[in-house]
Design a protein around this motif. Sequence first.
Motif, PDB file in Angstrom:
ATOM      1  N   UNK A 155      66.082  26.712 133.817  1.00 65.25           N
ATOM      2  CA  UNK A 155      67.227  26.241 134.601  1.00 65.25           C
ATOM      3  C   UNK A 155      68.113  25.330 133.760  1.00 65.25           C
ATOM      4  N   UNK A 156      67.470  24.491 132.937  1.00 63.45           N
ATOM      5  CA  UNK A 156      68.241  23.620 132.056  1.00 63.45           C
ATOM      6  C   UNK A 156      69.069  24.376 131.034  1.00 63.45           C
ATOM      7  N   UNK A 157      68.624  25.576 130.653  1.00 65.17           N
ATOM      8  CA  UNK A 157      69.359  26.410 129.698  1.00 65.17           C
ATOM      9  C   UNK A 157      70.344  27.353 130.395  1.00 65.17           C
ATOM     10  N   UNK A 158      70.424  27.248 131.718  1.00 67.93           N
ATOM     11  CA  UNK A 158      71.378  28.073 132.447  1.00 67.93           C
ATOM     12  C   UNK A 158      70.853  29.422 132.872  1.00 67.93           C
ATOM     13  N   UNK A 159      69.561  29.608 132.913  1.00 68.26           N
ATOM     14  CA  UNK A 159      68.955  30.870 133.336  1.00 68.26           C
ATOM     15  C   UNK A 159      68.612  30.773 134.822  1.00 68.26           C
ATOM     16  N   UNK A 185      68.065  37.130 128.507  1.00 67.73           N
ATOM     17  CA  UNK A 185      68.270  37.855 127.243  1.00 67.73           C
ATOM     18  C   UNK A 185      69.636  37.574 126.633  1.00 67.73           C
ATOM     19  N   UNK A 186      70.572  37.085 127.422  1.00 66.94           N
ATOM     20  CA  UNK A 186      71.900  36.763 126.893  1.00 66.94           C
ATOM     21  C   UNK A 186      71.940  35.405 126.191  1.00 66.94           C
ATOM     22  N   UNK A 187      70.872  34.644 126.283  1.00 68.02           N
ATOM     23  CA  UNK A 187      70.829  33.331 125.629  1.00 68.02           C
ATOM     24  C   UNK A 187      70.560  33.476 124.133  1.00 68.02           C
ATOM     25  N   UNK A 188      70.914  32.425 123.386  1.00 69.24           N
ATOM     26  CA  UNK A 188      70.679  32.392 121.952  1.00 69.24           C
ATOM     27  C   UNK A 188      69.173  32.355 121.668  1.00 69.24           C
ATOM     28  N   UNK A 189      68.729  32.894 120.513  1.00 64.84           N
ATOM     29  CA  UNK A 189      67.294  32.894 120.191  1.00 64.84           C
ATOM     30  C   UNK A 189      66.640  31.518 120.279  1.00 64.84           C
ATOM     31  N   UNK A 190      67.364  30.454 119.864  1.00 64.96           N
ATOM     32  CA  UNK A 190      66.789  29.113 119.914  1.00 64.96           C
ATOM     33  C   UNK A 190      66.569  28.683 121.363  1.00 64.96           C
ATOM     34  N   UNK A 191      67.523  29.034 122.248  1.00 69.09           N
ATOM     35  CA  UNK A 191      67.350  28.711 123.670  1.00 69.09           C
ATOM     36  C   UNK A 191      66.163  29.479 124.257  1.00 69.09           C
ATOM     37  N   UNK A 192      66.052  30.744 123.889  1.00 72.91           N
ATOM     38  CA  UNK A 192      64.923  31.541 124.353  1.00 72.91           C
ATOM     39  C   UNK A 192      63.601  30.961 123.876  1.00 72.91           C
ATOM     40  N   UNK A 193      63.585  30.510 122.630  1.00 72.30           N
ATOM     41  CA  UNK A 193      62.357  29.915 122.088  1.00 72.30           C
ATOM     42  C   UNK A 193      61.921  28.705 122.913  1.00 72.30           C
ATOM     43  N   UNK A 194      62.896  27.858 123.253  1.00 73.22           N
ATOM     44  CA  UNK A 194      62.562  26.670 124.045  1.00 73.22           C
ATOM     45  C   UNK A 194      61.959  27.072 125.392  1.00 73.22           C
ATOM     46  N   UNK A 466      59.250  37.487 119.432  1.00 69.54           N
ATOM     47  CA  UNK A 466      60.498  38.259 119.464  1.00 69.54           C
ATOM     48  C   UNK A 466      61.708  37.345 119.264  1.00 69.54           C
ATOM     49  N   UNK A 467      61.712  36.187 119.942  1.00 73.69           N
ATOM     50  CA  UNK A 467      62.818  35.237 119.782  1.00 73.69           C
ATOM     51  C   UNK A 467      62.863  34.687 118.363  1.00 73.69           C
ATOM     52  N   UNK A 468      61.685  34.428 117.796  1.00 69.21           N
ATOM     53  CA  UNK A 468      61.641  33.940 116.411  1.00 69.21           C
ATOM     54  C   UNK A 468      62.201  34.985 115.455  1.00 69.21           C
ATOM     55  N   UNK A 469      61.847  36.268 115.659  1.00 70.94           N
ATOM     56  CA  UNK A 469      62.359  37.341 114.805  1.00 70.94           C
ATOM     57  C   UNK A 469      63.866  37.508 114.955  1.00 70.94           C
ATOM     58  N   UNK A 470      64.370  37.320 116.170  1.00 69.05           N
ATOM     59  CA  UNK A 470      65.822  37.392 116.374  1.00 69.05           C
ATOM     60  C   UNK A 470      66.520  36.297 115.581  1.00 69.05           C
ATOM     61  N   UNK A 471      65.956  35.102 115.601  1.00 70.88           N
ATOM     62  CA  UNK A 471      66.538  33.987 114.861  1.00 70.88           C
ATOM     63  C   UNK A 471      66.484  34.253 113.354  1.00 70.88           C
ATOM     64  N   UNK A 472      65.320  34.716 112.867  1.00 73.01           N
ATOM     65  CA  UNK A 472      65.177  35.008 111.432  1.00 73.01           C
ATOM     66  C   UNK A 472      66.115  36.131 111.010  1.00 73.01           C
ATOM     67  N   UNK A 473      66.269  37.143 111.871  1.00 76.78           N
ATOM     68  CA  UNK A 473      67.151  38.267 111.542  1.00 76.78           C
ATOM     69  C   UNK A 473      68.594  37.821 111.401  1.00 76.78           C
ATOM     70  N   UNK A 474      69.028  36.862 112.238  1.00 80.48           N
ATOM     71  CA  UNK A 474      70.401  36.342 112.146  1.00 80.48           C
ATOM     72  C   UNK A 474      70.581  35.530 110.874  1.00 80.48           C
ATOM     73  N   UNK A 475      69.604  34.672 110.574  1.00 82.58           N
ATOM     74  CA  UNK A 475      69.720  33.789 109.402  1.00 82.58           C
ATOM     75  C   UNK A 475      69.673  34.577 108.099  1.00 82.58           C
ATOM     76  N   UNK A 476      68.709  35.518 108.008  1.00 84.37           N
ATOM     77  CA  UNK A 476      68.507  36.249 106.754  1.00 84.37           C
ATOM     78  C   UNK A 476      69.115  37.654 106.777  1.00 84.37           C
ATOM     79  N   UNK A 477      69.834  37.972 107.852  1.00 82.93           N
ATOM     80  CA  UNK A 477      70.541  39.252 107.957  1.00 82.93           C
ATOM     81  C   UNK A 477      69.606  40.443 107.708  1.00 82.93           C
ATOM     82  N   UNK A 478      68.509  40.449 108.464  1.00 83.50           N
ATOM     83  CA  UNK A 478      67.536  41.538 108.351  1.00 83.50           C
ATOM     84  C   UNK A 478      68.044  42.748 109.125  1.00 83.50           C
ATOM     85  N   UNK A 479      67.821  43.914 108.590  1.00 81.31           N
ATOM     86  CA  UNK A 479      68.234  45.154 109.237  1.00 81.31           C
ATOM     87  C   UNK A 479      67.531  45.298 110.593  1.00 81.31           C
ATOM     88  N   UNK A 480      68.249  45.707 111.663  1.00 75.64           N
ATOM     89  CA  UNK A 480      67.646  45.826 112.998  1.00 75.64           C
ATOM     90  C   UNK A 480      66.406  46.717 113.041  1.00 75.64           C
TER      91      UNK A 480
END
Length: 515
Positions: A155-159, A185-194, A466-480
């Motif tokens: 709720x604090x993250x707007x879900x 699922x529309x939240x940022x990976x860091x928000x999902x992680x929290x 999954x959220x951690x991998x989404x964050x790593x993929x954005x930072x290191x530009x890993x292929x989907x």
Amino acid sequence: MASEFLSVAAFLSLFWGLLFSLNFFIKRSNLRTKYERFLAIFGITVALGHVKIFTTSLNRFFARCSKCCPRWQRKWFCVGAIFGLVAMVSSVVILILSLWNTFTIERDKKQQEPHQKLTMVVPGLNLPSSQIVYMVLALLLSAVLHEAGHAVCAIGEGVKLNGFGLFLMLVYPGAFVDLDTESLLNKQPVQQLRIYCAGVWHNFVILAITYMLMTYLPAILSPLYISGQGVMVRNVDPNSPLYSPVSFPVGTVVTDINRCPVTDSVSFWSCIHSVYSEDPNGFCVDLSVIEDTKRPEQMVKYADTTVPVECCSPDNTGDLCFHFDTPTWSMSAEELIFSPPEKRHKNNFRCLNARKVVENPECTDNRDCYLFYGEYSRCLLPSQANQSRLLRVSHSEGDELLYIGDMFVFSYALALGNFVPVLPMLPQTLPDMILNLLNYLSSFSAALALLNAVPCYTLDGQWIFSAMMEFIAIVFKIDPSDKESIKVVVLSFGTLLLVANVCVAFNNSILHLGG
């Protein structure tokens, strides 16, 4: 425990059978409409071995909690996200070590050291039926606070929170929250992680709090209860020889066993183990007392003390068989005392009154008696061939209790408590009930944190990874496609690892039942 397990299984079968049958017949009766309306209002679903309750009435409460100190809450759940990632790695390592230890023990049966392993808690099998209430309460509290963490953070993250639910499966309670999938699922990976790590994080916090409460419980209860000065007898098995409302009543405080100080239940079992593992001390008895017992039925001679010796009649409840060394006709008293054991004869046995014997000074062999009490005394030791032990129990109700018999019958016949009430009106069992609940709460909170952190399908660990991998993929530009491949491999490995541990734990429970 097999009979207790069957009793618990029979009760649960009867309970769930009756509940399911009642639900089935009401739905086919004239009360069907009212009954289904009742189930719908309270969100109740009934199935065989499973009951679920779902409600939206707590949504406002969670919403208010999420608005309390939002800035501090964000920091709180950020710490939780970091902990969740550490817990995910730690859980994999722990489960691998658990499997490794299991198969290592299987290969080396002689290894007796305790090993860390996953254990399945089965009421009536490895959990006494008297402890089921503690287990249910602890599991329910752990699960509710776990899911409350998800709800407040989401709720604090707007879900959007759709609702909160409780369930009971056989005898195991649980909780769950229903979050809006699209907004999550529309939240940022860091928000999902929290959000995903909030449950594991709250379980760890519960573990830390309960550990502190258990540590400082004696100080918290100190105005009303005394601890660290002995163990209180809360109950005595009526079928035990210890049962005596006069000489050893309920409420007695045991302070030492065979001069081994008892301060709590841990030291009590330590003293019991010490008495069992060590050779018992003897008692210096004057020769004239020994000679007075030279009646045929009271004197038995064998080659050594390894032969089972019962020199006392079963009717002599206060007597115990003792043995001592005697010289050959050519040995002087000094030679008897100072000669090596192999040159002396340990073949004399006497049936003596145990209480009178233990009033004498203690000794380990004849040397002690000769040096301090003269050559006309001998060191009498309880016969080692007997399956019993001589226990001298100091307690608060007067003269020490003298117990002659199986020491494990003695220990298991007593229900002990670590806390002694200051006033007679205070409940004796309350502190130990609190301690029991805290112990179960800490154990199940740790278990929930461990299992939910595993990168395994359907558990929190799946979404954390999954959220951690989404964050790593954005930072290191890993292929989907590479990202998805990594997810499948890691989650499949984590699932197989958890399933293997559960299978081993289940197998151990079955073996325990068979044993």
